[in-house]
Motif scaffolding. Structure first.
Motif, mmCIF file in Angstrom:
data_model
loop_
_atom_site.group_PDB
_atom_site.id
_atom_site.type_symbol
_atom_site.label_atom_id
_atom_site.label_comp_id
_atom_site.label_asym_id
_atom_site.label_seq_id
_atom_site.Cartn_x
_atom_site.Cartn_y
_atom_site.Cartn_z
ATOM 1 N N LYS A 1 38.615 83.879 115.499
ATOM 2 C CA LYS A 1 38.615 82.429 115.268
ATOM 3 C C LYS A 1 37.199 81.884 115.091
ATOM 4 C CE LYS A 1 43.112 81.664 115.962
ATOM 5 N NZ LYS A 1 44.015 81.090 114.974
ATOM 6 N N ARG A 2 36.449 82.434 114.193
ATOM 7 C CA ARG A 2 35.109 81.918 113.923
ATOM 8 C C ARG A 2 35.236 80.549 113.258
ATOM 9 N NH1 ARG A 2 30.555 86.300 112.961
ATOM 10 N NH2 ARG A 2 29.735 85.011 114.621
ATOM 11 N N PRO A 3 34.386 79.587 113.640
ATOM 12 C CA PRO A 3 34.526 78.240 113.065
ATOM 13 C C PRO A 3 34.206 78.244 111.574
ATOM 14 C CG PRO A 3 32.469 78.430 114.288
ATOM 15 C CD PRO A 3 33.252 79.686 114.570
ATOM 16 N N PRO A 4 34.904 77.443 110.811
ATOM 17 C CA PRO A 4 34.521 77.304 109.401
ATOM 18 C C PRO A 4 33.160 76.617 109.306
ATOM 19 C CG PRO A 4 36.235 75.723 109.974
ATOM 20 C CD PRO A 4 36.061 76.616 111.163
ATOM 21 N N LEU A 5 32.459 76.859 108.213
ATOM 22 C CA LEU A 5 31.156 76.239 107.974
ATOM 23 C C LEU A 5 31.285 75.267 106.809
ATOM 24 C CD1 LEU A 5 28.831 79.406 108.178
ATOM 25 C CD2 LEU A 5 29.721 77.988 110.055
ATOM 26 N N VAL A 6 30.793 74.053 107.000
ATOM 27 C CA VAL A 6 30.815 73.029 105.948
ATOM 28 C C VAL A 6 29.377 72.636 105.637
ATOM 29 C CG1 VAL A 6 31.591 70.717 105.280
ATOM 30 C CG2 VAL A 6 33.082 72.184 106.673
ATOM 31 N N PHE A 7 28.985 72.768 104.375
ATOM 32 C CA PHE A 7 27.600 72.577 103.948
ATOM 33 C C PHE A 7 27.448 71.269 103.176
ATOM 34 C CE2 PHE A 7 28.392 77.054 104.427
ATOM 35 C CZ PHE A 7 27.224 77.610 104.932
ATOM 36 N N VAL A 8 26.399 70.507 103.508
ATOM 37 C CA VAL A 8 26.131 69.216 102.869
ATOM 38 C C VAL A 8 24.714 69.232 102.290
ATOM 39 C CG1 VAL A 8 26.057 66.707 103.167
ATOM 40 C CG2 VAL A 8 27.637 68.081 104.551
ATOM 41 N N HIS A 9 24.605 69.001 100.991
ATOM 42 C CA HIS A 9 23.321 69.070 100.292
ATOM 43 C C HIS A 9 22.537 67.755 100.410
ATOM 44 C CE1 HIS A 9 24.673 66.343 97.095
ATOM 45 N NE2 HIS A 9 25.853 66.920 97.247
ATOM 46 N N GLY A 10 21.302 67.773 99.895
ATOM 47 C CA GLY A 10 20.486 66.566 99.814
ATOM 48 C C GLY A 10 20.352 66.101 98.372
ATOM 49 N N SER A 11 19.398 65.214 98.119
ATOM 50 C CA SER A 11 19.233 64.656 96.778
ATOM 51 C C SER A 11 18.803 65.709 95.767
ATOM 52 C CB SER A 11 18.187 63.548 96.797
ATOM 53 O OG SER A 11 18.703 62.378 97.349
ATOM 54 N N TYR A 12 19.214 65.491 94.525
ATOM 55 C CA TYR A 12 18.920 66.366 93.387
ATOM 56 C C TYR A 12 19.555 67.748 93.532
ATOM 57 C CZ TYR A 12 15.412 62.746 92.691
ATOM 58 O OH TYR A 12 14.768 61.535 92.558
ATOM 59 N N HIS A 13 20.510 67.867 94.428
ATOM 60 C CA HIS A 13 21.220 69.122 94.640
ATOM 61 C C HIS A 13 22.721 68.839 94.658
ATOM 62 C CE1 HIS A 13 17.175 70.131 95.930
ATOM 63 N NE2 HIS A 13 17.483 71.413 95.981
#
Length: 336
Positions: free
Chosen positions: A71-83
């Motif tokens: 049960k490893r946690p899912p990973l959610v990725f959030v980018h910054g500007s110009y990406h």
């Protein structure tokens, strides 16, 4: 530097997980990112009716019957500007899925292959964080670890503050719980004004370059300036050129109205909670300095980790695995 990385909707109490629609529309980016093996570009519809792009890659090991109990946690990725979501899909999504994590990289509104909202800017800290919360609430069955880069890190800081404050006030919150958060070369809780002033007084030449690169968007046409702003000096030019082209196409509108953003800062203070936070910086970061990294660490009461030999775009840099390995070690520690 000021333009670096650029209605509250109540969600149902009960978490429902639904399949995402596969994106098969014409590309919004004129230089589309080609997905890697095992990756899928999907669409998540927000309460507004607008769709955000999600690049997902599922763990192979999580499908192993002998490891289902991990049960490893899912990973959610959030980018910054110009990406956009692609910046995580290049290296880090394959790396973390190989280590047993289901991964989801979102493109915020007006960025990447996501829809653009009406108006002149993509949103605010509140609306972007709310969009991430909506995606998590409707699609994930386990509390995830949120990872944010640059201004994406500031969005995650707002998300954490909302969870903490609403829980303290015993309010019903539309922000699902997190298993942890990783702030990668993040803008500090006070915003980037402190960085700007420090650069002006201590590194005036660097201040001019950063302003020209980001505020005037000169990174889009000047390859050497793009490299200096985002990457290590050892990065090969053909890679810088590829990412430069993708960054040009990633942001169809500014991520924030910077005046309104600055007026909303600092990120709301909040009581300590059980959410564990990793503050990760890059030794060769041309944008977020060591003091900015320390400010973020102090805000969360943790010692920041500064990775040698990488620059601001740690997830794309030629030594991208250095930061990824630090994060993996920290994630392994969450289970203990």
């Amino acid at each position: 530097m000021a333009s670096l990385l650029y209605p509250h909707t109540t969600l149902p109490n009960k978490m429902t997980v639904k399949p995402l629609a596969v994106l098969n529309k014409a590309h919004k980016m004129r230089v589309p990112f080609e997905l890697k093996q095992g990756q899928t570009r999907v669409s998540h519809q927000l309460p507004s009716g607008l769709n955000i792009e999600v690049i997902e890659q599922k763990s192979v090991t999580s499908k192993d019957p002998d490891k289902k109990n991990e049960k490893r946690p899912p990973l959610v990725f959030v980018h910054g500007s110009y990406h956009a979501a692609w910046c995580w899909a290049e290296h880090w999504l394959p790396f973390f899925t190989d280590s047993g994590f289901d991964c989801y990289a979102v493109s915020l509104l007006g960025q990447g292959e996501s829809d653009a909202p009406p108006g002149t800017v993509a949103g605010s800290l509140q609306t972007h964080a709310g969009d991430v919360a909506d995606f998590i609430q409707k699609n994930l069955s386990l509390p995830p670890v949120l990872l944010g880069h640059s201004f994406g890190g500031l969005i995650i800081q707002y998300y954490i503050a909302r969870i903490r404050n609403e829980k303290m006030l015993e309010m019903e919150t539309p922000y699902p719980e997190l298993a942890g958060a990783v702030l990668v070369c993040s803008v500090p809780p006070l915003g980037n004004s402190g960085l700007v002033w420090r650069y002006l007084f201590t590194k005036p030449t660097a201040a001019f370059k950063v302003t020209r690169s980001l505020a005037a968007k000169a990174f889009q046409t000047d390859l050497s300036l793009c490299k200096e702003t985002f990457f290590s000096s050892s990065m090969e030019d053909h890679l810088v050129l590829r990412y430069q082209e993708l960054m040009k196409e990633s942001s169809r509108m500014p991520l924030f109205d910077l005046r309104k953003l600055n007026a909303s800062l600092p990120v709301p203070s909040a009581p300590k909670s059980s959410i564990k936070v990793l503050v990760l910086g890059a030794k060769d970061d041309f944008i977020v300095d060591v003091q900015g990294l320390s400010e973020t660490g102090s805000f969360y009461g943790v010692s920041p980790v500064c990775v040698e030999g990488v620059a601001h775009d740690m997830m794309l840099d030629c030594s991208w695995e250095k930061g990824a390995s630090v994060i993996l070690s920290w994630l392994d520690g969450l289970r203990r």
